[in-house]
Design an enzyme around this catalytic site. Structure first.
Site, PDB file in Angstrom:
ATOM      1  CB  CYS A  92      -0.813   0.360   1.653  1.00 32.14           C
ATOM      2  SG  CYS A  92      -1.858   1.594   1.987  1.00 32.14           S
ATOM      3  CG  HIS A 134      -5.704  -2.006  -0.900  1.00 27.01           C
ATOM      4  ND1 HIS A 134      -4.740  -3.174  -0.354  1.00 27.01           N
ATOM      5  CD2 HIS A 134      -5.076  -0.849  -1.139  1.00 27.01           C
ATOM      6  CE1 HIS A 134      -3.788  -2.006   0.164  1.00 27.01           C
ATOM      7  NE2 HIS A 134      -4.505  -0.662  -0.348  1.00 27.01           N
ATOM      8  CD  GLU A 135      -6.375   0.775  -4.179  1.00 31.20           C
ATOM      9  OE1 GLU A 135      -6.349   1.965  -3.303  1.00 31.20           O
ATOM     10  OE2 GLU A 135      -5.394   0.681  -4.101  1.00 31.20           O
ATOM     11  CG  HIS A 138      -7.299   2.696   0.939  1.00 37.59           C
ATOM     12  ND1 HIS A 138      -5.958   3.164   2.453  1.00 37.59           N
ATOM     13  CD2 HIS A 138      -6.652   2.154   0.095  1.00 37.59           C
ATOM     14  CE1 HIS A 138      -5.287   2.683   2.281  1.00 37.59           C
ATOM     15  NE2 HIS A 138      -5.048   1.672   0.651  1.00 37.59           N
TER      16      HIS A 138
HETATM   17 NI    NI Z   1      -3.593   0.967  -0.298  1.00 35.89          NI
END
Ligand code: NI
Length: 169
Positions: A92, A134-135, A138
């Site tokens: 990341c 993953h995105e 966030h």
């Molecule tokens: Ni990330």
């Protein structure tokens, strides 16, 4: 990692197709390119809006994976297609120099909008599905180290994968 803005739940974008949204996306694309990333979420540049970008031609970590199309996704919604999880290594841009082994849904459907308000809906699997999860994490204040099941599978990229040049999510 450590910046409280990365731990907040981002707000939905209320108006699509605006110059402000396009400026944010351009800023994100410039940042992702400069840092050699595979994806980026707006909170990573300090903007608490539900916008992610991702895409990659090929990935040395996933030599058999299909390329992930360059995508701008606003107000995304993820729906897993089944219960199956798969462990995979992630990095990341907000946790530089590190990698961890993270379980993700193997198959999912995602929907959302592009910058102009066009609808996006795709069913994907494997690395593409991993990047999206993953995105979108966030946007809910979740960083991948929070999902690592066994912290023995967390370490410095140059120690875990010596000599390899890897992209970050
Ligand atoms: Ni990330």
């Amino acid at each position: 990692m450590g910046d409280p803005r990365l731990l907040q739940v981002a707000r939905p974008v209320e108006r699509l197709g605006t110059p402000e949204l396009q400026a944010l996306i351009t800023d994100m694309e410039d940042t992702m390119r400069a840092l050699n990333g595979a994806g980026l979420a707006a909170p990573q540049i300090g903007v608490g809006l539900r916008v992610v970008i991702f895409g990659m031609a090929a990935n040395p970590r996933y030599p058999d994976a299909e390329p992930v199309p360059r995508t701008v996704l606003v107000n995304p919604v993820i729906t897993p297609l089944d219960e199956e999880l798969e462990e995979g290594w992630e990095g990341c841009l907000s946790v530089p120099g590190m990698r961890g082994l993270v379980p993700r849904h193997l198959r999912l459907r995602y929907s959302g909008f592009d910058a102009e308000g066009g609808a996006i809906e795709r069913s994907v699997e494997g690395f593409h599905a991993r990047v999206v999860q993953h995105e979108c994490d966030h946007l809910d204040g979740v960083l991948y180290p929070m999902r690592i099941r066994d912290l023995r599978n967390f370490g410095f990229t140059e120690v875990l994968f010596p000599g390899q040049i890897l992209e970050d999510d």
